[in-house]
Design a protein around this motif. Sequence first.
Motif, PDB file in Angstrom:
ATOM      1  N   ALA A 184     -98.610-103.332 -43.817  1.00 17.87           N
ATOM      2  CA  ALA A 184     -98.741-104.725 -43.400  1.00 17.87           C
ATOM      3  C   ALA A 184     -99.912-105.344 -44.145  1.00 17.87           C
ATOM      4  O   ALA A 184    -101.004-104.766 -44.178  1.00 17.87           O
ATOM      5  CB  ALA A 184     -98.942-104.834 -41.886  1.00 17.87           C
ATOM      6  N   LEU A 185     -99.681-106.504 -44.730  1.00 12.75           N
ATOM      7  CA  LEU A 185    -100.709-107.222 -45.488  1.00 12.75           C
ATOM      8  C   LEU A 185    -100.768-108.650 -44.968  1.00 12.75           C
ATOM      9  O   LEU A 185     -99.736-109.320 -44.856  1.00 12.75           O
ATOM     10  CB  LEU A 185    -100.382-107.206 -46.981  1.00 12.75           C
ATOM     11  N   GLU A 186    -101.984-109.126 -44.664  1.00 10.00           N
ATOM     12  CA  GLU A 186    -102.165-110.458 -44.100  1.00 10.00           C
ATOM     13  C   GLU A 186    -103.244-111.205 -44.878  1.00 10.00           C
ATOM     14  O   GLU A 186    -104.241-110.623 -45.308  1.00 10.00           O
ATOM     15  CB  GLU A 186    -102.566-110.380 -42.623  1.00 10.00           C
ATOM     16  N   ASN A 187    -102.993-112.513 -45.019  1.00 10.58           N
ATOM     17  CA  ASN A 187    -103.970-113.439 -45.604  1.00 10.58           C
ATOM     18  C   ASN A 187    -104.407-112.978 -46.994  1.00 10.58           C
ATOM     19  O   ASN A 187    -105.592-112.760 -47.264  1.00 10.58           O
ATOM     20  CB  ASN A 187    -105.189-113.583 -44.684  1.00 10.58           C
ATOM     21  N   ALA A 188    -103.432-112.836 -47.879  1.00  9.02           N
ATOM     22  CA  ALA A 188    -103.720-112.340 -49.227  1.00  9.02           C
ATOM     23  C   ALA A 188    -102.970-113.173 -50.252  1.00  9.02           C
ATOM     24  O   ALA A 188    -102.064-113.942 -49.923  1.00  9.02           O
ATOM     25  CB  ALA A 188    -103.337-110.862 -49.347  1.00  9.02           C
ATOM     26  N   VAL A 189    -103.355-113.002 -51.501  1.00  6.31           N
ATOM     27  CA  VAL A 189    -102.686-113.652 -52.626  1.00  6.31           C
ATOM     28  C   VAL A 189    -102.450-112.593 -53.694  1.00  6.31           C
ATOM     29  O   VAL A 189    -103.340-111.789 -54.008  1.00  6.31           O
ATOM     30  CB  VAL A 189    -103.526-114.826 -53.173  1.00  6.31           C
ATOM     31  N   LEU A 190    -101.240-112.557 -54.242  1.00  5.63           N
ATOM     32  CA  LEU A 190    -100.895-111.553 -55.237  1.00  5.63           C
ATOM     33  C   LEU A 190     -99.723-112.051 -56.057  1.00  5.63           C
ATOM     34  O   LEU A 190     -99.134-113.100 -55.768  1.00  5.63           O
ATOM     35  CB  LEU A 190    -100.585-110.207 -54.591  1.00  5.63           C
ATOM     36  N   ASP A 191     -99.350-111.281 -57.064  1.00  3.35           N
ATOM     37  CA  ASP A 191     -98.246-111.635 -57.948  1.00  3.35           C
ATOM     38  C   ASP A 191     -96.957-110.985 -57.469  1.00  3.35           C
ATOM     39  O   ASP A 191     -96.971-109.953 -56.782  1.00  3.35           O
ATOM     40  CB  ASP A 191     -98.538-111.184 -59.383  1.00  3.35           C
ATOM     41  N   ALA A 192     -95.841-111.592 -57.861  1.00  2.00           N
ATOM     42  CA  ALA A 192     -94.541-111.015 -57.516  1.00  2.00           C
ATOM     43  C   ALA A 192     -94.362-109.655 -58.175  1.00  2.00           C
ATOM     44  O   ALA A 192     -93.734-108.751 -57.604  1.00  2.00           O
ATOM     45  CB  ALA A 192     -93.427-111.968 -57.936  1.00  2.00           C
ATOM     46  N   SER A 193     -94.916-109.480 -59.371  1.00  2.00           N
ATOM     47  CA  SER A 193     -94.808-108.187 -60.045  1.00  2.00           C
ATOM     48  C   SER A 193     -95.548-107.089 -59.293  1.00  2.00           C
ATOM     49  O   SER A 193     -95.120-105.926 -59.296  1.00  2.00           O
ATOM     50  CB  SER A 193     -95.349-108.303 -61.472  1.00  2.00           C
ATOM     51  N   GLN A 194     -96.655-107.430 -58.631  1.00  2.00           N
ATOM     52  CA  GLN A 194     -97.387-106.436 -57.848  1.00  2.00           C
ATOM     53  C   GLN A 194     -96.583-105.994 -56.633  1.00  2.00           C
ATOM     54  O   GLN A 194     -96.590-104.809 -56.275  1.00  2.00           O
ATOM     55  CB  GLN A 194     -98.733-107.009 -57.421  1.00  2.00           C
ATOM     56  N   VAL A 195     -95.882-106.915 -56.003  1.00  2.00           N
ATOM     57  CA  VAL A 195     -95.046-106.552 -54.846  1.00  2.00           C
ATOM     58  C   VAL A 195     -93.900-105.650 -55.278  1.00  2.00           C
ATOM     59  O   VAL A 195     -93.619-104.622 -54.653  1.00  2.00           O
ATOM     60  CB  VAL A 195     -94.519-107.819 -54.152  1.00  2.00           C
ATOM     61  N   SER A 196     -93.225-106.023 -56.357  1.00  2.00           N
ATOM     62  CA  SER A 196     -92.097-105.211 -56.818  1.00  2.00           C
ATOM     63  C   SER A 196     -92.548-103.821 -57.269  1.00  2.00           C
ATOM     64  O   SER A 196     -91.862-102.819 -57.014  1.00  2.00           O
ATOM     65  CB  SER A 196     -91.380-105.933 -57.958  1.00  2.00           C
ATOM     66  N   SER A 197     -93.704-103.752 -57.916  1.00  2.00           N
ATOM     67  CA  SER A 197     -94.210-102.438 -58.336  1.00  2.00           C
ATOM     68  C   SER A 197     -94.556-101.565 -57.143  1.00  2.00           C
ATOM     69  O   SER A 197     -94.288-100.352 -57.145  1.00  2.00           O
ATOM     70  CB  SER A 197     -95.436-102.610 -59.233  1.00  2.00           C
ATOM     71  N   PHE A 198     -95.135-102.176 -56.113  1.00  2.00           N
ATOM     72  CA  PHE A 198     -95.476-101.407 -54.919  1.00  2.00           C
ATOM     73  C   PHE A 198     -94.216-100.865 -54.246  1.00  2.00           C
ATOM     74  O   PHE A 198     -94.181 -99.706 -53.803  1.00  2.00           O
ATOM     75  CB  PHE A 198     -96.253-102.294 -53.947  1.00  2.00           C
ATOM     76  N   ILE A 199     -93.162-101.680 -54.163  1.00  2.00           N
ATOM     77  CA  ILE A 199     -91.921-101.237 -53.524  1.00  2.00           C
ATOM     78  C   ILE A 199     -91.284-100.110 -54.322  1.00  2.00           C
ATOM     79  O   ILE A 199     -90.799 -99.120 -53.751  1.00  2.00           O
ATOM     80  CB  ILE A 199     -90.964-102.424 -53.358  1.00  2.00           C
ATOM     81  N   LEU A 200     -91.281-100.220 -55.630  1.00  2.00           N
ATOM     82  CA  LEU A 200     -90.677 -99.176 -56.453  1.00  2.00           C
ATOM     83  C   LEU A 200     -91.450 -97.865 -56.371  1.00  2.00           C
ATOM     84  O   LEU A 200     -90.851 -96.786 -56.309  1.00  2.00           O
ATOM     85  CB  LEU A 200     -90.605 -99.641 -57.907  1.00  2.00           C
ATOM     86  N   GLU A 201     -92.772 -97.931 -56.346  1.00  2.00           N
ATOM     87  CA  GLU A 201     -93.568 -96.702 -56.309  1.00  2.00           C
ATOM     88  C   GLU A 201     -93.430 -95.971 -54.984  1.00  2.00           C
ATOM     89  O   GLU A 201     -93.556 -94.739 -54.938  1.00  2.00           O
ATOM     90  CB  GLU A 201     -95.031 -97.040 -56.573  1.00  2.00           C
ATOM     91  N   HIS A 202     -93.189 -96.694 -53.888  1.00  2.00           N
ATOM     92  CA  HIS A 202     -93.090 -96.069 -52.569  1.00  2.00           C
ATOM     93  C   HIS A 202     -91.667 -96.132 -52.014  1.00  2.00           C
ATOM     94  O   HIS A 202     -91.468 -96.081 -50.796  1.00  2.00           O
ATOM     95  CB  HIS A 202     -94.045 -96.761 -51.588  1.00  2.00           C
ATOM     96  N   ARG A 203     -90.675 -96.237 -52.871  1.00  2.00           N
ATOM     97  CA  ARG A 203     -89.299 -96.418 -52.403  1.00  2.00           C
ATOM     98  C   ARG A 203     -88.754 -95.199 -51.671  1.00  2.00           C
ATOM     99  O   ARG A 203     -87.851 -95.321 -50.849  1.00  2.00           O
ATOM    100  CB  ARG A 203     -88.397 -96.749 -53.593  1.00  2.00           C
ATOM    101  N   ARG A 204     -89.286 -94.014 -51.940  1.00  2.00           N
ATOM    102  CA  ARG A 204     -88.753 -92.807 -51.315  1.00  2.00           C
ATOM    103  C   ARG A 204     -89.255 -92.610 -49.881  1.00  2.00           C
ATOM    104  O   ARG A 204     -88.619 -91.881 -49.114  1.00  2.00           O
ATOM    105  CB  ARG A 204     -89.120 -91.579 -52.151  1.00  2.00           C
ATOM    106  N   THR A 205     -90.364 -93.237 -49.529  1.00  2.00           N
ATOM    107  CA  THR A 205     -90.934 -93.034 -48.194  1.00  2.00           C
ATOM    108  C   THR A 205     -91.030 -94.312 -47.388  1.00  2.00           C
ATOM    109  O   THR A 205     -90.937 -94.271 -46.162  1.00  2.00           O
ATOM    110  CB  THR A 205     -92.341 -92.422 -48.301  1.00  2.00           C
ATOM    111  N   LEU A 206     -91.225 -95.457 -48.023  1.00  2.00           N
ATOM    112  CA  LEU A 206     -91.471 -96.714 -47.311  1.00  2.00           C
ATOM    113  C   LEU A 206     -90.242 -97.141 -46.529  1.00  2.00           C
ATOM    114  O   LEU A 206     -89.129 -97.183 -47.067  1.00  2.00           O
ATOM    115  CB  LEU A 206     -91.880 -97.803 -48.299  1.00  2.00           C
ATOM    116  N   ARG A 207     -90.444 -97.441 -45.247  1.00  2.00           N
ATOM    117  CA  ARG A 207     -89.354 -97.876 -44.374  1.00  2.00           C
ATOM    118  C   ARG A 207     -89.513 -99.320 -43.913  1.00  2.00           C
ATOM    119  O   ARG A 207     -88.518 -99.988 -43.617  1.00  2.00           O
ATOM    120  CB  ARG A 207     -89.277 -96.956 -43.138  1.00  2.00           C
ATOM    121  N   GLU A 208     -90.718 -99.810 -43.848  1.00  2.00           N
ATOM    122  CA  GLU A 208     -90.933-101.165 -43.342  1.00  2.00           C
ATOM    123  C   GLU A 208     -92.232-101.709 -43.942  1.00  2.00           C
ATOM    124  O   GLU A 208     -93.218-100.984 -44.059  1.00  2.00           O
ATOM    125  CB  GLU A 208     -91.026-101.155 -41.812  1.00  2.00           C
ATOM    126  N   PHE A 209     -92.209-102.983 -44.321  1.00  2.00           N
ATOM    127  CA  PHE A 209     -93.421-103.645 -44.790  1.00  2.00           C
ATOM    128  C   PHE A 209     -93.388-105.099 -44.330  1.00  2.00           C
ATOM    129  O   PHE A 209     -92.326-105.708 -44.202  1.00  2.00           O
ATOM    130  CB  PHE A 209     -93.575-103.549 -46.313  1.00  2.00           C
TER     131      PHE A 209
END
Length: 453
Positions: free
Chosen positions: A322-347
Amino acid sequence: MAPVPALVRFWRTDLTRDNLLRSLDRADLRSLRLVCREFGMRSASILFAEMDITFRSTTFTRPARMAALERIGCHVRAVIVRIPHSSETFLPPLLDPVTGEEQTLIYSPQVSASQQSAPKYGSWEMTDLLVKQYQPLFHAATNIPSFVRAFTCMSSLRHLKIACEGQSPAHRYRRSVVDYALISLRVAVEQAPLASLDTLSLLPIHPGGILYLRPIMGFGSSPVSGKRWRQIRKLVIHMESFPYEQGQPMDHLKLLHSYLQSFPSLKSFGFRWKGIKGPCPLSLATEPCLVASSNQPPSRACPTRRTCPPNPLKFRSLRYMALENAVLDASQVSSFILEHRRTLREFEFEEVVLRSGTWDDALAPLTLISGSDEWKEKQEEVMEVPIVLSPIGMEQKQVHTAIREEQRRKDRLRRLREGASSFARARSKTRELFWGSPEHMRKFLQSSVFSWL
């Protein structure tokens, strides 16, 4: 009043007894403990499951309080330690009484019993100077054995909460009593037998506090300091925001990145910036401000110094973020999802603004992982419906546009209803073709072997 055997059976049933005790407020539980020994033992586990401690000069040194903690500490499951910033925690400069020059304290915590015979603050002169010029709260914050004794009593502790609020922006680069207390608290957690500790919450924490909670190359750390923090499965951090534009100091972001490396077994992680929006703590390796600072040429003062961007963070067991009150790039979100795709269930992203790109680009890896766009259908549909209260003060063109939008919405709803009714009629017709009409089925049964029915 219920008979005594019925009351005994009720009290000896763990489920019913615990549900009753949990429904009582703290005042009733205190009164229940005074009834008899049996009631006191059973209610103590509920009454002292959570403890709230505000750090004072005698919090861990008063004999009566420590004796009580030794009796009830085994029942504590969650404890919150409040170390607020105030005028009492401010440390003025150390001055030599003869020359008036400012003295520098090089603090080395006494973490082992063999160091008790040596001067507490490095030398007898510095110890005498600190005793005379600093308040008792400072000496209580550096009393590591008292912290260790307190946390040793809480052997069943599962959730540790630390709250350090109220720091003034002008004191961000000054060490205070709060920072010394955080060092003692961290060393105590590492030395106490806390085998059940799995949750840590920093609600909130000032940016400099991460430096003193960091077990890797921290004050008083040892090669086994990180073993205790590898037990943490759930981490929640609310950090006070800090300017991080180009040209501003980036030390707090580097410390935060280094601190998160101490929790390789995280399964749940929540982070919130208090104040202005800040970067994503899990994507600091690709943060533009840190990448730009690492590409700058070395300074003339230290030409051999080279700054490298931080290594990317990856938690191999992370299931919730869970991330609140932040600013980031769309590429950072997609990279995070791809790196944790095997374990991440909810964000979850709350009050998060994209600096570049769109949310479709940020969540594009979900299509690649699932193989379809079904995840988009599960999102909440948002529709803007114009409500015309009065045409007064509106242009004629705006009125006609609002009416047309409202008519399109009504036509869309009508088509959906007609489609649903057509589907229902088709389903009914299909059932009749397959099974026949009721009259046809009656004639068939009468003329068949089942006519005796």
